[in-house]
Design a protein around this motif. Structure first.
Motif, PDB file in Angstrom:
ATOM      1  N   TYR A  97       0.826  -1.209   0.000  1.00 13.69           N
ATOM      2  CA  TYR A  97       0.000   0.000   0.000  1.00 13.69           C
ATOM      3  C   TYR A  97       0.863   1.263   0.000  1.00 13.69           C
ATOM      4  O   TYR A  97       1.559   1.549   0.976  1.00 13.69           O
ATOM      5  CB  TYR A  97      -0.920  -0.012   1.220  1.00 13.69           C
ATOM      6  N   ARG A  98       0.878   1.970  -1.106  1.00 12.02           N
ATOM      7  CA  ARG A  98       1.593   3.243  -1.251  1.00 12.02           C
ATOM      8  C   ARG A  98       3.068   3.113  -0.876  1.00 12.02           C
ATOM      9  O   ARG A  98       3.606   3.898  -0.084  1.00 12.02           O
ATOM     10  CB  ARG A  98       0.909   4.320  -0.407  1.00 12.02           C
ATOM     11  N   ILE A  99       3.737   2.147  -1.464  1.00 10.63           N
ATOM     12  CA  ILE A  99       5.140   1.887  -1.139  1.00 10.63           C
ATOM     13  C   ILE A  99       6.083   2.312  -2.264  1.00 10.63           C
ATOM     14  O   ILE A  99       7.283   2.048  -2.197  1.00 10.63           O
ATOM     15  CB  ILE A  99       5.366   0.391  -0.833  1.00 10.63           C
ATOM     16  N   GLU A 100       5.563   2.986  -3.281  1.00 11.28           N
ATOM     17  CA  GLU A 100       6.341   3.227  -4.494  1.00 11.28           C
ATOM     18  C   GLU A 100       7.676   3.931  -4.233  1.00 11.28           C
ATOM     19  O   GLU A 100       8.724   3.515  -4.754  1.00 11.28           O
ATOM     20  CB  GLU A 100       5.508   4.046  -5.502  1.00 11.28           C
ATOM     21  N   ARG A 101       7.670   4.985  -3.442  1.00 15.75           N
ATOM     22  CA  ARG A 101       8.909   5.742  -3.225  1.00 15.75           C
ATOM     23  C   ARG A 101       9.948   4.891  -2.522  1.00 15.75           C
ATOM     24  O   ARG A 101      11.119   4.846  -2.941  1.00 15.75           O
ATOM     25  CB  ARG A 101       8.621   7.011  -2.403  1.00 15.75           C
ATOM     26  N   ARG A 102       9.562   4.216  -1.470  1.00 13.64           N
ATOM     27  CA  ARG A 102      10.534   3.443  -0.692  1.00 13.64           C
ATOM     28  C   ARG A 102      10.955   2.176  -1.436  1.00 13.64           C
ATOM     29  O   ARG A 102      12.092   1.727  -1.313  1.00 13.64           O
ATOM     30  CB  ARG A 102       9.943   3.105   0.673  1.00 13.64           C
ATOM     31  N   LEU A 103      10.042   1.600  -2.212  1.00 17.32           N
ATOM     32  CA  LEU A 103      10.404   0.438  -3.018  1.00 17.32           C
ATOM     33  C   LEU A 103      11.471   0.812  -4.041  1.00 17.32           C
ATOM     34  O   LEU A 103      12.446   0.075  -4.239  1.00 17.32           O
ATOM     35  CB  LEU A 103       9.164  -0.120  -3.723  1.00 17.32           C
ATOM     36  N   THR A 104      11.310   1.954  -4.666  1.00 22.58           N
ATOM     37  CA  THR A 104      12.318   2.416  -5.634  1.00 22.58           C
ATOM     38  C   THR A 104      13.670   2.589  -4.965  1.00 22.58           C
ATOM     39  O   THR A 104      14.716   2.258  -5.540  1.00 22.58           O
ATOM     40  CB  THR A 104      11.859   3.747  -6.264  1.00 22.58           C
ATOM     41  N   GLU A 105      13.668   3.047  -3.730  1.00 24.47           N
ATOM     42  CA  GLU A 105      14.904   3.289  -2.984  1.00 24.47           C
ATOM     43  C   GLU A 105      15.657   1.994  -2.698  1.00 24.47           C
ATOM     44  O   GLU A 105      16.896   1.955  -2.782  1.00 24.47           O
ATOM     45  CB  GLU A 105      14.561   4.003  -1.677  1.00 24.47           C
ATOM     46  N   ILE A 106      14.946   0.926  -2.361  1.00 25.72           N
ATOM     47  CA  ILE A 106      15.619  -0.302  -1.936  1.00 25.72           C
ATOM     48  C   ILE A 106      15.706  -1.363  -3.028  1.00 25.72           C
ATOM     49  O   ILE A 106      16.343  -2.400  -2.835  1.00 25.72           O
ATOM     50  CB  ILE A 106      14.915  -0.927  -0.713  1.00 25.72           C
ATOM     51  N   ALA A 107      15.120  -1.105  -4.180  1.00 29.51           N
ATOM     52  CA  ALA A 107      15.055  -2.112  -5.246  1.00 29.51           C
ATOM     53  C   ALA A 107      16.399  -2.753  -5.577  1.00 29.51           C
ATOM     54  O   ALA A 107      16.470  -3.971  -5.770  1.00 29.51           O
ATOM     55  CB  ALA A 107      14.426  -1.509  -6.499  1.00 29.51           C
ATOM     56  N   PRO A 108      17.508  -2.001  -5.634  1.00 31.43           N
ATOM     57  CA  PRO A 108      18.778  -2.639  -5.997  1.00 31.43           C
ATOM     58  C   PRO A 108      19.255  -3.697  -5.002  1.00 31.43           C
ATOM     59  O   PRO A 108      20.078  -4.551  -5.353  1.00 31.43           O
ATOM     60  CB  PRO A 108      19.757  -1.454  -6.032  1.00 31.43           C
ATOM     61  N   SER A 109      18.744  -3.663  -3.777  1.00 29.86           N
ATOM     62  CA  SER A 109      19.171  -4.616  -2.748  1.00 29.86           C
ATOM     63  C   SER A 109      18.117  -5.677  -2.452  1.00 29.86           C
ATOM     64  O   SER A 109      18.261  -6.445  -1.508  1.00 29.86           O
ATOM     65  CB  SER A 109      19.504  -3.866  -1.446  1.00 29.86           C
ATOM     66  N   LEU A 110      17.062  -5.740  -3.273  1.00 25.35           N
ATOM     67  CA  LEU A 110      15.932  -6.618  -2.982  1.00 25.35           C
ATOM     68  C   LEU A 110      15.888  -7.782  -3.965  1.00 25.35           C
ATOM     69  O   LEU A 110      15.970  -7.595  -5.179  1.00 25.35           O
ATOM     70  CB  LEU A 110      14.630  -5.809  -3.065  1.00 25.35           C
ATOM     71  N   ASP A 111      15.750  -9.006  -3.430  1.00 28.06           N
ATOM     72  CA  ASP A 111      15.702 -10.206  -4.264  1.00 28.06           C
ATOM     73  C   ASP A 111      14.287 -10.650  -4.589  1.00 28.06           C
ATOM     74  O   ASP A 111      14.070 -11.355  -5.580  1.00 28.06           O
ATOM     75  CB  ASP A 111      16.433 -11.353  -3.564  1.00 28.06           C
ATOM     76  N   LEU A 112      13.319 -10.281  -3.756  1.00 29.12           N
ATOM     77  CA  LEU A 112      11.930 -10.648  -4.017  1.00 29.12           C
ATOM     78  C   LEU A 112      10.998  -9.737  -3.245  1.00 29.12           C
ATOM     79  O   LEU A 112      11.215  -9.482  -2.053  1.00 29.12           O
ATOM     80  CB  LEU A 112      11.672 -12.105  -3.596  1.00 29.12           C
ATOM     81  N   LEU A 113       9.958  -9.269  -3.920  1.00 28.78           N
ATOM     82  CA  LEU A 113       8.872  -8.537  -3.267  1.00 28.78           C
ATOM     83  C   LEU A 113       7.639  -9.428  -3.319  1.00 28.78           C
ATOM     84  O   LEU A 113       7.182  -9.800  -4.401  1.00 28.78           O
ATOM     85  CB  LEU A 113       8.578  -7.214  -3.970  1.00 28.78           C
ATOM     86  N   ARG A 114       7.125  -9.790  -2.142  1.00 22.84           N
ATOM     87  CA  ARG A 114       5.928 -10.628  -2.071  1.00 22.84           C
ATOM     88  C   ARG A 114       4.795  -9.785  -1.489  1.00 22.84           C
ATOM     89  O   ARG A 114       4.916  -9.245  -0.393  1.00 22.84           O
ATOM     90  CB  ARG A 114       6.185 -11.861  -1.211  1.00 22.84           C
ATOM     91  N   VAL A 115       3.693  -9.692  -2.226  1.00 21.03           N
ATOM     92  CA  VAL A 115       2.559  -8.864  -1.828  1.00 21.03           C
ATOM     93  C   VAL A 115       1.398  -9.761  -1.399  1.00 21.03           C
ATOM     94  O   VAL A 115       1.080 -10.746  -2.073  1.00 21.03           O
ATOM     95  CB  VAL A 115       2.130  -7.936  -2.975  1.00 21.03           C
ATOM     96  N   SER A 116       0.769  -9.415  -0.276  1.00 22.37           N
ATOM     97  CA  SER A 116      -0.371 -10.173   0.230  1.00 22.37           C
ATOM     98  C   SER A 116      -1.662  -9.649  -0.391  1.00 22.37           C
ATOM     99  O   SER A 116      -1.940  -8.446  -0.356  1.00 22.37           O
ATOM    100  CB  SER A 116      -0.451 -10.062   1.758  1.00 22.37           C
ATOM    101  N   LEU A 117      -2.446 -10.557  -0.948  1.00 18.55           N
ATOM    102  CA  LEU A 117      -3.741 -10.230  -1.537  1.00 18.55           C
ATOM    103  C   LEU A 117      -4.754 -11.292  -1.120  1.00 18.55           C
ATOM    104  O   LEU A 117      -4.391 -12.453  -0.903  1.00 18.55           O
ATOM    105  CB  LEU A 117      -3.639 -10.175  -3.062  1.00 18.55           C
ATOM    106  N   GLU A 118      -6.027 -10.906  -1.025  1.00 21.54           N
ATOM    107  CA  GLU A 118      -7.041 -11.840  -0.557  1.00 21.54           C
ATOM    108  C   GLU A 118      -8.190 -11.985  -1.552  1.00 21.54           C
ATOM    109  O   GLU A 118      -9.335 -12.221  -1.173  1.00 21.54           O
ATOM    110  CB  GLU A 118      -7.587 -11.391   0.806  1.00 21.54           C
ATOM    111  N   GLY A 119      -7.881 -11.864  -2.823  1.00 25.16           N
ATOM    112  CA  GLY A 119      -8.909 -11.982  -3.839  1.00 25.16           C
ATOM    113  C   GLY A 119      -8.788 -10.850  -4.832  1.00 25.16           C
ATOM    114  O   GLY A 119      -7.797 -10.110  -4.855  1.00 25.16           O
TER     115      GLY A 119
END
Length: 300
Positions: A97-119
Motif C-alpha cells: 500500500y503506497r510503497i512506491e517511493r521506498r520500493l524504488t529506494e531499496i530495489a537494488p538490494s531486494l531479491d523478491l517482493l511478495r505482496v499479500s492479496l485476498e482476492g
C-alpha cells in the motif's frame, strides 16, 4: 542455544517481523490486538540477530515482514545491511500500500517482493482495506519495471476461495512468479471472524482440482492443510532434524519454528536484544513440549 536444545545446526531463512504496527487491520491477521503494540526492532538489533543467525546457523536469507515492514522508518538500512554487509538473500512481504517511493529506494538490494492479496477487487478490499487491491497491483507493476522479482500470498477463506484462479490469472499478467496459498488459522483477528473459516474440506478438494486443470503461468505453492485430508505426516529423524527451512521472530524477540505456532505464544526460544543472544525459555505450552508440526507446502 537452539542447536544445544534441538540438535538443529542449520536454519535456512529468518522471518524477521520488524514491528507490529501496520496501516491495515485485516480481518484474518494473526497479530490481532498486537497490531497496536509499539515493539519493534532497531537497525542495530536486527543486524545483531541477522549476524548471529548467519554465523551460528548458516542462515542464507531473510524475509522482512511486520505488521507492515514499509511502515518501519529504517527499513532501507535493514535491507542494505542484510544484503550488502551480510550477503543474505532479502525478501519482503508487504501489503503493497503506497510503497512506491521506498520500493524504488531499496530495489537494488531486494531479491523478491511478495505482496499479500485476498482476492480480486472488492473481495480483497473487504478483507484488507479499501483501495488496497489497486495499490497492490501498482506496487507489483513498479517492482516488475524495476527488475525486482515478485510473488504473492493469499490466505484462503470462505470469502475468497472462489477467487484463487482469477487472482492467479491477474497476477500472471503482471509477471508475478509465484502465488503461495495459506490455510487460515483462527488466531488474532481471525478468532473474531469465524465466518471466514472454510467449514467443508470438500471445498479444498474442488480448489485443488481446479488448480490441477488450470493453465496458470505462475507457480502455485499450497499449504497442504488446504486439502480434504489435511497435511500428510512427515517422517523426521528419531533424534530430530539437523536442518530446518525457517524460523520466525516477532518484534519482542520471541522465536518460533513452526508456522502453526506463530501468533500463539508457543515459542521456546527468545532473542534477548540487549545481550545479543538466544536463550531457551521452555514452558508447558511451547512448540517443542507440544511437538507442534510445521506447515507442509506442495506445488499445486
Amino acid at each position: 542455544m537452539i542447536e544445544e536444545v534441538t540438535g538443529i545446526k542449520k536454519i535456512r531463512m529468518l522471518y524477521l517481523q520488524l514491528l507490529y504496527r501496520c496501516n491495515f487491520t485485516c480481518l484474518h491477521c494473526f497479530h490481532g490486538k498486537r497490531l497496536q503494540y509499539a515493539d519493534a526492532f532497531t537497525v542495530d538489533e536486527a543486524a545483531g540477530l541477522l549476524t548471529l543467525m548467519r554465523d551460528e546457523y548458516g542462515t542464507e536469507a531473510v524475509t522482512l515482514l511486520g505488521g507492515e515492514p514499509f511502515v518501519h522508518r529504517d527499513l532501507a538500512q535493514v535491507v542494505r545491511h542484510a544484503k550488502e554487509e551480510l550477503g543474505l538473500r532479502v525478501e519482503i512481504c508487504t501489503n503493497g500500500y503506497r510503497i512506491e517511493r521506498r520500493l524504488t529506494e531499496i530495489a537494488p538490494s531486494l531479491d523478491l517482493l511478495r505482496v499479500s492479496l485476498e482476492g480480486v477487487g472488492s473481495t480483497n478490499d473487504g478483507i484488507r482495506k479499501q483501495g488496497s487491491y489497486k495499490s497492490a497491483l501498482e506496487a507489483l507493476r513498479l517492482a516488475r519495471d524495476l527488475g525486482v522479482p515478485t510473488g504473492a500470498t493469499m490466505t484462503v477463506t470462505s470469502r475468497n476461495i472462489a477467487e484463487v484462479l482469477p487472482l492467479g490469472r491477474a497476477l500472471a499478467q503482471l509477471g508475478v512468479r509465484q502465488l503461495k496459498l495459506h490455510h487460515l488459522r483462527p488466531v488474532g483477528n481471525a478468532a473474531d471472524h469465524p465466518e471466514l473459516l472454510v467449514t467443508s474440506t470438500s471445498a479444498y478438494g474442488r480448489l485443488r482440482d481446479e488448480l490441477a486443470s488450470a493453465d496458470l503461468s505462475l507457480e502455485v505453492i499450497v499449504d497442504e492443510d488446504l486439502s480434504e485430508d489435511g497435511a500428510p505426516q512427515v517422517c523426521a529423524p528419531s533424534d530430530g532434524p539437523r536442518e530446518i527451512d525457517r524460523i520466525e521472530v516477532d518484534p519482542r524477540g520471541a522465536l518460533t519454528m513452526s508456522c502453526k505456532a506463530v501468533g500463539k505464544d508457543a515459542h521456546a526460544f527468545w532473542y534477548e536484544k540487549a545481550a545479543g543472544r538466544i536463550v531457551h525459555k521452555p514452558s508447558s505450552v511451547d512448540e517443542l513440549t507440544l511437538a507442534v508440526p510445521d506447515v507442509v507446502y506442495g506445488r499445486a
